[in-house]
Design a protein around this motif. Structure first.
Motif, PDB file in Angstrom:
ATOM      1  N   HIS A 585     -38.896  36.108 -10.563  1.00  0.00           N
ATOM      2  CA  HIS A 585     -37.956  37.428 -10.078  1.00  0.00           C
ATOM      3  C   HIS A 585     -38.275  37.301  -8.263  1.00  0.00           C
ATOM      4  O   HIS A 585     -39.313  36.964  -7.041  1.00  0.00           O
ATOM      5  N   LEU A 586     -36.691  36.405  -7.551  1.00  0.00           N
ATOM      6  CA  LEU A 586     -36.748  35.943  -6.297  1.00  0.00           C
ATOM      7  C   LEU A 586     -36.423  37.563  -5.275  1.00  0.00           C
ATOM      8  O   LEU A 586     -35.293  37.645  -5.691  1.00  0.00           O
ATOM      9  N   ALA A 587     -37.021  37.892  -4.362  1.00  0.00           N
ATOM     10  CA  ALA A 587     -36.916  38.306  -4.038  1.00  0.00           C
ATOM     11  C   ALA A 587     -35.734  38.255  -2.213  1.00  0.00           C
ATOM     12  O   ALA A 587     -36.342  36.901  -2.346  1.00  0.00           O
ATOM     13  N   ARG A 588     -35.173  38.127  -1.653  1.00  0.00           N
ATOM     14  CA  ARG A 588     -34.501  37.709  -0.523  1.00  0.00           C
ATOM     15  C   ARG A 588     -35.720  37.641   0.780  1.00  0.00           C
ATOM     16  O   ARG A 588     -36.130  37.973   1.251  1.00  0.00           O
ATOM     17  N   GLY A 589     -35.594  36.011   0.794  1.00  0.00           N
ATOM     18  CA  GLY A 589     -36.756  35.624   1.886  1.00  0.00           C
ATOM     19  C   GLY A 589     -37.924  35.235   1.192  1.00  0.00           C
ATOM     20  O   GLY A 589     -38.934  34.635   2.207  1.00  0.00           O
ATOM     21  N   ASP A 590     -38.047  35.452   0.270  1.00  0.00           N
ATOM     22  CA  ASP A 590     -39.775  35.656  -0.310  1.00  0.00           C
ATOM     23  C   ASP A 590     -39.610  34.133  -1.004  1.00  0.00           C
ATOM     24  O   ASP A 590     -38.841  34.009  -2.007  1.00  0.00           O
ATOM     25  N   ALA A 591     -40.268  32.911  -0.847  1.00  0.00           N
ATOM     26  CA  ALA A 591     -40.929  32.067  -1.524  1.00  0.00           C
ATOM     27  C   ALA A 591     -42.019  32.105  -2.620  1.00  0.00           C
ATOM     28  O   ALA A 591     -43.174  33.035  -2.218  1.00  0.00           O
ATOM     29  N   VAL A 592     -41.533  31.640  -4.063  1.00  0.00           N
ATOM     30  CA  VAL A 592     -41.945  31.855  -4.941  1.00  0.00           C
ATOM     31  C   VAL A 592     -42.850  30.206  -5.462  1.00  0.00           C
ATOM     32  O   VAL A 592     -41.013  29.565  -5.763  1.00  0.00           O
ATOM     33  N   ARG A 593     -43.953  30.437  -5.791  1.00  0.00           N
ATOM     34  CA  ARG A 593     -44.316  28.805  -6.019  1.00  0.00           C
ATOM     35  C   ARG A 593     -43.870  28.434  -8.254  1.00  0.00           C
ATOM     36  O   ARG A 593     -43.354  29.487  -8.822  1.00  0.00           O
ATOM     37  N   TYR A 594     -43.449  27.262  -8.467  1.00  0.00           N
ATOM     38  CA  TYR A 594     -42.895  27.305  -9.151  1.00  0.00           C
ATOM     39  C   TYR A 594     -43.695  25.654  -9.258  1.00  0.00           C
ATOM     40  O   TYR A 594     -43.134  24.290  -9.317  1.00  0.00           O
ATOM     41  N   SER A 664     -29.945  42.308  -8.758  1.00  0.00           N
ATOM     42  CA  SER A 664     -29.648  43.554  -8.244  1.00  0.00           C
ATOM     43  C   SER A 664     -28.832  43.256  -6.593  1.00  0.00           C
ATOM     44  O   SER A 664     -30.089  42.707  -5.977  1.00  0.00           O
ATOM     45  N   VAL A 665     -27.870  43.726  -6.752  1.00  0.00           N
ATOM     46  CA  VAL A 665     -27.521  43.071  -5.364  1.00  0.00           C
ATOM     47  C   VAL A 665     -27.723  44.488  -4.538  1.00  0.00           C
ATOM     48  O   VAL A 665     -28.149  44.417  -3.090  1.00  0.00           O
ATOM     49  N   GLU A 666     -28.872  45.704  -5.082  1.00  0.00           N
ATOM     50  CA  GLU A 666     -28.190  46.447  -4.293  1.00  0.00           C
ATOM     51  C   GLU A 666     -29.923  46.404  -3.462  1.00  0.00           C
ATOM     52  O   GLU A 666     -30.660  46.516  -2.436  1.00  0.00           O
ATOM     53  N   ARG A 667     -30.737  45.777  -4.396  1.00  0.00           N
ATOM     54  CA  ARG A 667     -32.269  45.429  -3.832  1.00  0.00           C
ATOM     55  C   ARG A 667     -32.636  44.462  -3.587  1.00  0.00           C
ATOM     56  O   ARG A 667     -33.367  43.539  -2.471  1.00  0.00           O
ATOM     57  N   GLY A 668     -31.940  43.472  -3.743  1.00  0.00           N
ATOM     58  CA  GLY A 668     -31.663  41.470  -3.457  1.00  0.00           C
ATOM     59  C   GLY A 668     -32.448  41.436  -3.799  1.00  0.00           C
ATOM     60  O   GLY A 668     -33.267  40.670  -3.144  1.00  0.00           O
ATOM     61  N   VAL A 669     -32.300  41.374  -4.738  1.00  0.00           N
ATOM     62  CA  VAL A 669     -33.679  40.196  -6.415  1.00  0.00           C
ATOM     63  C   VAL A 669     -32.213  39.612  -7.488  1.00  0.00           C
ATOM     64  O   VAL A 669     -31.864  40.249  -7.990  1.00  0.00           O
ATOM     65  N   VAL A 670     -32.479  38.459  -7.219  1.00  0.00           N
ATOM     66  CA  VAL A 670     -32.478  37.635  -8.328  1.00  0.00           C
ATOM     67  C   VAL A 670     -33.872  37.632  -9.548  1.00  0.00           C
ATOM     68  O   VAL A 670     -35.219  36.731  -9.437  1.00  0.00           O
TER      69      VAL A 670
END
Length: 743
Positions: A585-594, A664-670
């Motif tokens: 779950h990626l929020a706009r601008g936040d880095a997520v480790r994989y 979710s375009v409104e929340r800026g999350v993919v």
């Protein structure tokens, strides 16, 4: 036969000779004292030689001995080769006998009370241990039929420093419990029922410290190693060590009352005998195999069953006969009224009742012989049975300083009443943190009251001399223990999560990242986690590995992150191997480790063609080390409706495909799905994450309880060794006056 085996057999013969000679010496043959002493020296020397040979064999990998082959291996660390001495049944018998023989020298001292009778009554407590080691199932120096090139190794659960210390402390406590019983038996036999009080009190305090330390270390080991989230499970074998400790603590308070008020004489004699009888009963429960079906700690059934049962029956009959013969003088009557002596007697009664209830629950599998299978009461029985006793005991500890006269000032008494009001408010306010209910609130109030009262009493005692602070410190420690019990028992919150390597998961306000296997930790595999909270990242490790043996059993060792308010307890539950697949779950601008890469969602792009079909693309930036790439993950509108993502590959995550699975375009999350079709299965760790408030209070209280008891023992030893010691240095003996004034 090795030299150690010969020494063990000679020790048994010399022990029998010492008993016969000491008995004759006690009956009037004074000329046999030197012979009895020489035989005792020989018995002890034989135990020392046997112990030295076993220790040498364990350290040097001498697999000629069956015990060495069963409990050590060549790759075992030195500490655990030494602690393997008491890892098995035969070794613990030898350790117990050696400790008992060495402790017996205190009875031989010239200033010792009733030396002849004391030695004569004490020797059988070592004799049955020597007899057990003469049996094949109890012989620690029995040679193996075949010499193996390597041993089976030590159970990984026992490869821990705390467990290396736990058994010696427990057996030292058992030995210390033996001495008051022997002294009480001599008092009953000789009719001298007053002089045994001082040495009995010193040994009771020693037993309180040693056996208490063994119990605390065992509980700490269970909390740190076993991973089930607790420190006390009311297992029958755990209870078997708790019951003698409760009785010996009761005996300490009973002897204090008798010493200064002359009351409780008959009760104290009975408590001293009961303390050792419950030690024997605990040994029978743990080593005969009768609880093998209901206790994970019990030894399997062995050839010691008949000897242990016979020893217990003989000791019970002998103690009953002695008590019936000599306990005719009940001493002074306990004066009515709310005196300090009465409060101590009430606390003693609560301890004895608790011991009786725990003993009943522990013995239930033996009593319920009519059932198809033996069952043991669960923790709910013990908690419910002991709750009112614990509340009552803590209230007594809160009231007692008010009655201590010289121990506290009148001003402190008024402050204690204010403390009671504050404690009630705090106990009610604790409901805001989940600590509420008809069980938690009264127990917390009583613990806080005892904490405040004895905290003030400790300060007052320290002003008069540090040796006066033992009782207040011990009582303060007990109050802290119960405060920790309430916090960790009723305030604990728990959440279970599944962790995939590199994918952050939130639990209880903390973010967990599974980092994978710790290189070089085989075969006791450790798995690393990163715990992020309050802008702080800490590394933690849990262990999940298979235990050796025919049955498939796994070791689950937790990670514990301690804080001022409590512990974050991460207990591994299961480790699975699944195909490599993850949903991020990626929020706009936040880095997520994989894994060793990071993914950042940058924004949406929309495209359409002449036919009216449109495509939404999510711009995802992938970084790995110094390399960087931007992927445009498309999702297409299907003809019949709905959306369908298209896999995209990237060289920065070799072999993986990334698919836009939701947005979710409104929340800026993919939501991005990551798959490795050809990769080997990845580990998925399931953990239980708990927050345990006030755990530090519990361990602090246990340490303070033991330290206060030890301080009280030092005070008694100094009073005996140096009766002319200045009162200003050893602490004024105000307790006798206090009792008289309160009465």
């Amino acid at each position: 036969m090795t030299f150690g085996s010969f020494a063990l057999k000679a020790s048994a013969l010399l022990g029998l000779a010492a008993f016969v000679l000491a008995l004759a010496w006690a009956c009037g043959a004074r000329g046999l004292e030197k012979l009895a002493r020489a035989a005792y020296h020989g018995m002890t020397l034989g135990l020392v030689v046997a112990s030295a040979e076993l220790a040498y064999a364990l350290v040097m990998h001498d697999f000629r001995f069956g015990y060495v082959a069963a409990h050590t291996s060549r790759d075992l660390a030195l500490l655990y080769r030494v602690s393997a001495f008491w890892a098995g049944q035969e070794g613990t018998l030898l350790l117990w006998a050696l400790m008992g023989a060495l402790a017996g020298y205190f009875l031989w001292r010239r200033r010792a009370w009733q030396r002849a009778w004391s030695v004569a009554f004490y020797l059988p407590t070592i004799g049955w241990l020597l007899a057990a080691m003469l049996l094949p199932s109890g012989d620690p120096l029995r040679l193996a039929q075949t010499v193996a090139p390597d041993g089976a190794g030590l159970n990984p659960l026992l490869q821990d420093p705390w467990m290396a210390a736990h058994p010696p402390l427990v057996f030292a406590g058992y030995v210390a419990c033996t001495l008051p019983a022997v002294l009480a038996a001599v008092a009953l036999w000789t009719g001298d029922r007053r002089a045994w009080i001082a040495p009995g009190l010193r040994w009771s305090l020693a037993a309180t410290v040693l056996l208490g330390a063994g119990i605390v270390v065992g509980g700490f080991w269970a909390y740190e190693v076993l991973g089930w989230g607790g420190y006390w499970g009311w297992d029958p074998v755990e209870n078997a060590s708790l019951v003698p400790w409760l009785l010996v603590v009761a005996l300490v308070h009973g002897l204090l009352v008798e010493r200064f008020d002359g009351a409780l004489r008959r009760l104290n004699l009975g408590l001293a005998l009961a303390g050792y009888l419950t030690v024997l009963y605990a040994t029978f429960l743990t080593r005969s195999g009768v609880l093998a079906e209901v206790s994970v700690h019990s030894f399997p059934r062995s050839g010691l069953y008949a000897l242990l049962l016979g020893t217990l029956i003989v000791a019970l009959l002998a103690s009953t006969a002695l008590f019936a013969r000599g306990a005719k003088d009940a001493g002074a009557a306990l004066r009515p009224g709310l005196s300090l002596a009465f409060l101590m007697a009430a606390g003693l009664a609560a301890l004895v009742m608790s011991a009786a209830l725990v003993l009943l629950g522990t013995s239930w599998p033996l009593l319920a012989f009519w059932a198809d299978r033996r069952v043991a009461p669960g923790p709910d029985f013990y908690n419910a049975a002991n709750l009112p006793l614990a509340v009552g005991l803590l209230l007594l500890l809160g009231i007692a300083p008010l009655k201590a006269g010289a121990a506290v000032s009148p001003r402190v008494g008024r402050r204690l009443l204010a403390i009671a009001a504050v404690c009630a408010l705090v106990a009610l306010a604790a409901g805001q943190f989940g600590i509420s209910g008809w069980r938690a609130t009264p127990l917390l109030f009583a613990a806080l009251l005892a904490l405040g009262a004895n905290g003030l009493r400790l300060l007052e005692a320290l002003r008069r001399g540090w040796l006066q602070a033992g009782a207040a410190a011990a009582h303060l420690g007990l109050a802290l223990i119960f405060a920790g019990v309430v916090g960790s028992g009723w305030g604990t919150v728990e959440q279970r999560v599944r962790l995939v390597p590199g994918q952050p998961v939130e639990a209880l306000g903390t973010e967990l990242v599974f980092l994978g296997h710790v290189p070089g930790s085989e075969p006791q595999d450790r798995w690393a986690l990163e715990v992020r909270s309050d802008r702080r990242a800490r590394r933690a490790e849990v262990a999940v590995f298979r235990l050796p043996g025919e049955r498939e059993r796994f070791m689950h060792r937790p990670a514990i992150l301690r804080g001022a308010s409590g512990d974050l307890y991460i207990a591994p539950l299961a480790l699975e191997r699944t195909p490599v697949e993850a949903t991020l779950h990626l929020a706009r601008g936040d880095a997520v480790r994989y894994g060793d890469a990071s993914l950042t969602f940058a924004g949406f792009l929309t495209e359409s063609d002449a036919q009216g079909h449109f495509t939404v693309r999510a711009a995802v930036q992938v970084e790995r080390g110094s390399e960087r790439a931007t992927l445009r993950l498309p999702v297409h509108a299907r003809p019949g409706g709905g959306l369908e993502g298209e896999p995209v590959e990237t060289a920065l995550i070799p072999g993986a495909t990334l698919t836009l699975a939701g947005m979710s375009v409104e929340r800026g999350v993919v939501r991005v799905s990551v798959e490795h079709p050809g990769a080997p299965p990845q580990p998925v760790l399931t953990v239980s994450v708990s927050r345990k408030p006030l755990m530090g209070l519990l361990w602090l209280g246990a340490s303070l309880l033991l330290a206060g008891s030890a301080l009280a023992g030092v005070r008694r030893a100094l009073e005996r060794a140096r009766p002319a010691y200045p009162a200003a240095k050893r602490g004024r003996r105000v307790f006798p006056k206090t009792l008289r004034r309160a009465s």
